[in-house]
Scaffold this active site. Structure first.
Site, PDB file in Angstrom:
ATOM      1  N   LYS A  59     -14.199  -0.342  -3.833  1.00 45.82           N
ATOM      2  CA  LYS A  59     -15.274  -0.027  -2.741  1.00 45.82           C
ATOM      3  C   LYS A  59     -16.765   0.679  -3.533  1.00 45.82           C
ATOM      4  O   LYS A  59     -17.738   0.313  -3.218  1.00 45.82           O
ATOM      5  CB  LYS A  59     -14.830   0.724  -1.653  1.00 45.82           C
ATOM      6  CG  LYS A  59     -13.761  -0.007  -0.864  1.00 45.82           C
ATOM      7  CD  LYS A  59     -13.609   1.044   0.396  1.00 45.82           C
ATOM      8  CE  LYS A  59     -12.348   0.654   1.185  1.00 45.82           C
ATOM      9  NZ  LYS A  59     -11.815   1.626   2.293  1.00 45.82           N
ATOM     10  N   HIS A 119       8.632 -26.284  -0.939  1.00 46.36           N
ATOM     11  CA  HIS A 119       8.086 -27.663  -1.434  1.00 46.36           C
ATOM     12  C   HIS A 119       7.032 -27.211  -2.575  1.00 46.36           C
ATOM     13  O   HIS A 119       5.868 -28.066  -2.907  1.00 46.36           O
ATOM     14  CB  HIS A 119       7.340 -28.555  -0.583  1.00 46.36           C
ATOM     15  CG  HIS A 119       8.522 -28.955   0.165  1.00 46.36           C
ATOM     16  ND1 HIS A 119       9.182 -30.337   0.077  1.00 46.36           N
ATOM     17  CD2 HIS A 119       9.335 -28.547   1.207  1.00 46.36           C
ATOM     18  CE1 HIS A 119      10.052 -30.460   0.859  1.00 46.36           C
ATOM     19  NE2 HIS A 119      10.338 -29.434   1.628  1.00 46.36           N
ATOM     20  N   GLU A 128       0.830  -1.216   0.094  1.00 48.60           N
ATOM     21  CA  GLU A 128      -0.021  -0.134  -0.008  1.00 48.60           C
ATOM     22  C   GLU A 128       1.003   1.041   0.118  1.00 48.60           C
ATOM     23  O   GLU A 128       0.391   2.221  -0.405  1.00 48.60           O
ATOM     24  CB  GLU A 128      -0.953   0.045   1.238  1.00 48.60           C
ATOM     25  CG  GLU A 128      -2.319  -0.867   1.046  1.00 48.60           C
ATOM     26  CD  GLU A 128      -3.276  -0.312   2.087  1.00 48.60           C
ATOM     27  OE1 GLU A 128      -2.955   0.272   3.249  1.00 48.60           O
ATOM     28  OE2 GLU A 128      -4.551  -0.868   1.814  1.00 48.60           O
TER      29      GLU A 128
END
Ligand code: PA5
Length: 445
Positions: free
Chosen positions: A418, A304, A283
């Site tokens: 949003k 792995h 951010e």
């Protein structure tokens, strides 16, 4: 407290020309001057710089509330998202025993929108003594607001309004936002997030400290570690200031063509530290078409899976290893008469020792594969060293952001989803956008 954090850049040097390093050093030195003179973009959000000292002085009443929560509860539900969630979880998971025991259990809500999770949580809360800490700086973020509405109704049905209010603790803005209004109207005890501290820099405010202390973690020692690190973070010398050294390395590697940084921890209890780090760096830096992409792995688990890509995939990344020097608790491989499992050569050796050799082996393997790697060594995983680590990262990202030429303290890019979500949910005021988006939904409709 000396040297709680050390940085080794040996495995990066072959990838960096001298002039790339000295250009990075100049950019970061300028960034440090900008930070210190409080003259850069976002400088009204520099409250985090002095927070550990201020929070240490203001700690006693917060510890009293934390004790009260511990005394009255079997479970504390911490409701929040992003910067109002990750710091507390990072510290609590790093420092509490992984399998809980009889201590207060900490659950998290409001960090996603999944009804099955919340419904299962309500079932789990039945028959247990519950308190809630709802955290939102703006007081209006949708995810925690949804979770809190559901949890508040459950608390009021279970305890009645007055007792529910005694068990709900709000952390929010001093004056504005729906949560502030609700806390004042309902009489919840509340804690304040200072105006000049952004969400991802708020771990040393009550946002982090109340749940951390309620979880039984030594908040004073955490802050002491941060204060000790703060004492180093003003120096312009990479040998004296680990945040400066780290910022120089990241900047030099970024300008030399590495566009992804993988934070690779070798301790599962640090998984949420790496999640917190991803938010802090993603951010703060990812804007204006710039910034390293922050990724994280936990080794040896991810050797792995992601190990294949890191060793052998597209060459655009570098790694930062996060390793603790001393294991507070350890276990040794038992000696055995037979060698059927082929492990006699390890008998008597500790897992910390085996883990160290895994880290070293990985560093050399990835280096051979063309991946520069830096090593951050923590002296141990303790409240003080974790406090120092968090403050170190906060300073490093401020320096890195300024060196990159962005404002490290805003986050304009988190708004678009949003707006779209509100429009699709038909929130009043978003009618026109609803129609535009619906026409564009295509396969998503
Ligand atoms: O770093 C940030 O600013 C964000 O991650 C916020 O912390 C997150 O969106 C939650 O915001 P709020 O505390 O206002 O609910």
């Amino acid at each position: 407290m000396s040297d709680m954090i050390r940085i080794d850049d040996t495995n990066c040097r072959g990838f960096l020309a001298d002039d790339a390093l000295s250009a990075a050093r100049n950019r970061v030195a300028e960034a440090l001057a900008t930070l210190q003179s409080r003259s850069g973009p976002g400088s009204d959000f520099l409250g985090w710089v002095d927070l550990p000292v201020q929070a240490r002085e203001a700690l006693p009443p917060l510890l009293e509330t934390a004790e009260e929560i511990r005394a009255q509860s079997d479970v504390l539900v911490v409701v929040g998202i992003g910067g109002s969630y990750l710091g507390a979880r990072a510290v609590i998971e790093a420092l509490r025993p992984p399998f809980g025991g009889d201590d207060l259990s900490i659950l998290y809500a409001g960090h996603h929108i999944d009804g099955g999770y919340l419904s299962a949580m309500l079932d789990h809360l039945e028959g247990r003594r519950v308190s809630i800490n709802v955290i939102s700086k703006s007081g209006t973020t949708t995810e925690p607001a949804i979770a809190f509405r559901i949890l508040r109704r459950w608390m009021e049905d279970r305890y009645g309004k007055a007792e529910a209010a005694r068990r709900i603790f709000a952390t929010t803005d001093a004056r504005k936002g729906a949560l502030r209004t609700l806390a004042d109207e309902e009489g919840y005890r509340s804690f304040v997030i200072p105006d000049d501290v952004g969400g991802r820099f708020s771990v040393f405010t009550p946002v982090g400290l109340l749940p951390i202390a309620a979880a039984g973690v030594n908040a004073a020692a955490l802050l002491d570690g941060a204060i000790a690190m703060r004492g180093k973070c003003g120096f312009r010398d990479p040998h004296a200031n680990p945040a400066f050294a780290y910022a120089v390395l990241r900047d030099a590697l970024y300008h030399s063509g590495q566009s992804v940084e993988v934070l690779a921890s070798f301790h599962p209890q640090l998984q949420y530290i790496t999640e917190w780090w991803k938010q802090l760096f993603g951010e703060s830096e990812g804007k204006d078409g710039r910034g390293l992409f922050p990724a994280a792995v936990t080794n040896t688990t991810d050797l792995h899976s992601m190990g294949q890509y890191i060793q052998d995939g597209q060459r655009m990344l570098f790694e930062t290893f996060l390793f603790s020097d001393i294991a507070e608790v350890d276990i040794a491989l038992p000696v055995s008469d037979d060698d059927t499992d082929g492990l006699r050569y390890l008998a008597g050796r500790t897992l910390a020792d085996v883990n160290r050799q895994a880290m070293r082996g990985t560093a050399l393997a990835h280096l051979s594969g063309g991946v520069p790697n830096a090593l951050i060594t923590l002296s141990s995983i303790s409240p003080a060293s974790i406090g120092a680590l968090l403050y170190f990262f906060e300073t490093a990202v401020a320096l890195s952001g300024y060196a990159l030429g962005v404002n490290p303290f805003d986050q304009p890019g988190v708004e678009e989803y949003k707006r779209n979500m509100f429009a699709l949910l038909r929130k009043p005021g978003f009618e026109q956008l609803h129609d535009e988006l619906t026409a564009r939904l295509g396969g998503l409709s």
